[in-house]
Design an enzyme around this catalytic site. Sequence first.
Site, short mmCIF file in Angstrom:
data_model
loop_
_atom_site.label_atom_id
_atom_site.label_comp_id
_atom_site.label_asym_id
_atom_site.label_seq_id
_atom_site.Cartn_x
_atom_site.Cartn_y
_atom_site.Cartn_z
N CYS A 1 0.81 -1.22 0.00
CA CYS A 1 0.00 0.00 0.00
C CYS A 1 0.84 1.26 0.00
O CYS A 1 0.80 2.05 0.95
CB CYS A 1 -0.92 -0.04 1.21
N GLU A 2 1.63 1.42 -1.03
CA GLU A 2 2.42 2.64 -1.22
C GLU A 2 2.60 2.84 -2.70
O GLU A 2 2.85 1.86 -3.43
CB GLU A 2 3.83 2.49 -0.62
#
Length: 406
Positions: free
Chosen positions: A335-336
């Site tokens: 999640c980046e």
Amino acid sequence: MAARNPRPDLPLLARRFGTPLYVYSQDDIQERLVRLRKSFRRPGTLICYALKANSSRAVCRILAQAGAGAEVVSGGELLRAGAAGFSPDKTVFSGVGKTAEEMSLGLRRGILSFHVESSEELDALEYLARRLRKPAPYCVRLNPDVQARTHPHVTTGRAENKFGVEEADALAMARRGRKSPWLRFQGLHCHIGSQIRDTGPFGRAAAAVARILRLLEAEGLEVSLIDMGGGFGISQQGEGALDLAGLARTYSRAFAAWPRARLIIEPGRYLVAEAGILLTRVLYRKKTSRRRFVVVDAAMNDLARPALYGAFHPIVALRPRPGLRQRVDVVGPICESGDFLARQRLLPPVEPGDILAVRQAGAYGFAMSSQYNSRPKPAEVLVSGRKTRLIRRRETIRDLICQEIG
Ligand code: LLP
């Protein structure tokens, strides 16, 4: 992996061991070591493999069995080097922050040299050597203040970098070997950075080392080791690799006046990067108004280099499909937005389930992997001729939590 050596059945490996999966070629690693030895002909040259590039025991063992030495930067690497069979008298220990425990371990093992990076570290080493009644062999790491023209995160030989000491301090630290019965001065160490493809900066570093050697000689201080570190660049996008024979000539010329001193080099990436790939499976495709994305099951926790340095790794589909190539971002599940393996890369059409090989992943790949986003680390496989061996099992979810208390 080199085309010459028998090609493993990669789709089969992906099915058998799952993905993401690191695959290394023993033949390629051995071949690279032979190539290095052929280039560096100065008698007595010692190749100390930099374990940080890939410290998997099976990989280390290949190099240890072939007679290479080891360059380590922590107590953990020192233990790993020993477990893989590297001989202590071919092991050198670098790093700006060695702890007392780590240095004691090195002293007890009888390593070839502590590469000391500050005068306070030398104080600590002397204190431990006296306490253990074991004189400490050491080299002084010189910071030659040369520009290596590589990524700023992996440049180590500029005055603003934390590594090594400047000329005046190097001389003072070398002289201490004469005064203390617990310190044995061996010579100089220098490592200016990583992924350097031009011999120029290495030549400037060698000239700086030679200048100090001359000053030491004038004072009657004998030098038995000249360690010029690693940093040998590979070709990533066809831009050409470092000219090894040229580098060997540069070192031979720079150190011709000290034929009895042993030359050490510390390659990491050169030996293992191209011998390894990361296999990953396509999960989904998606499109925004600006980009096409290929979502795969490997992420920045498995291979951090693209996210960390914007590093380029060639990516190929194991079974390329016909059709127009398209520019895509190859991204992982983390999640980046920094979680990508490639950006704006031309790839043939892919579909969910297809396997991609991320190449040049044998160095600083698994070694820098993490469990970020609670992702178990991938498995590692070693291929030798037609034989395949699992050398590290895939981590499980249980491995992620088993060390937590309460
Ligand atoms: N010797 C010393 C003292 C080092 O610090 C290093 C690497 C080496 C030898 C081996 O350098 P090589 O031949 O592999 O370039 N994580 C970065 C590379 C960091 C290198 C750190 N020191 C990357 O993925 O590009």
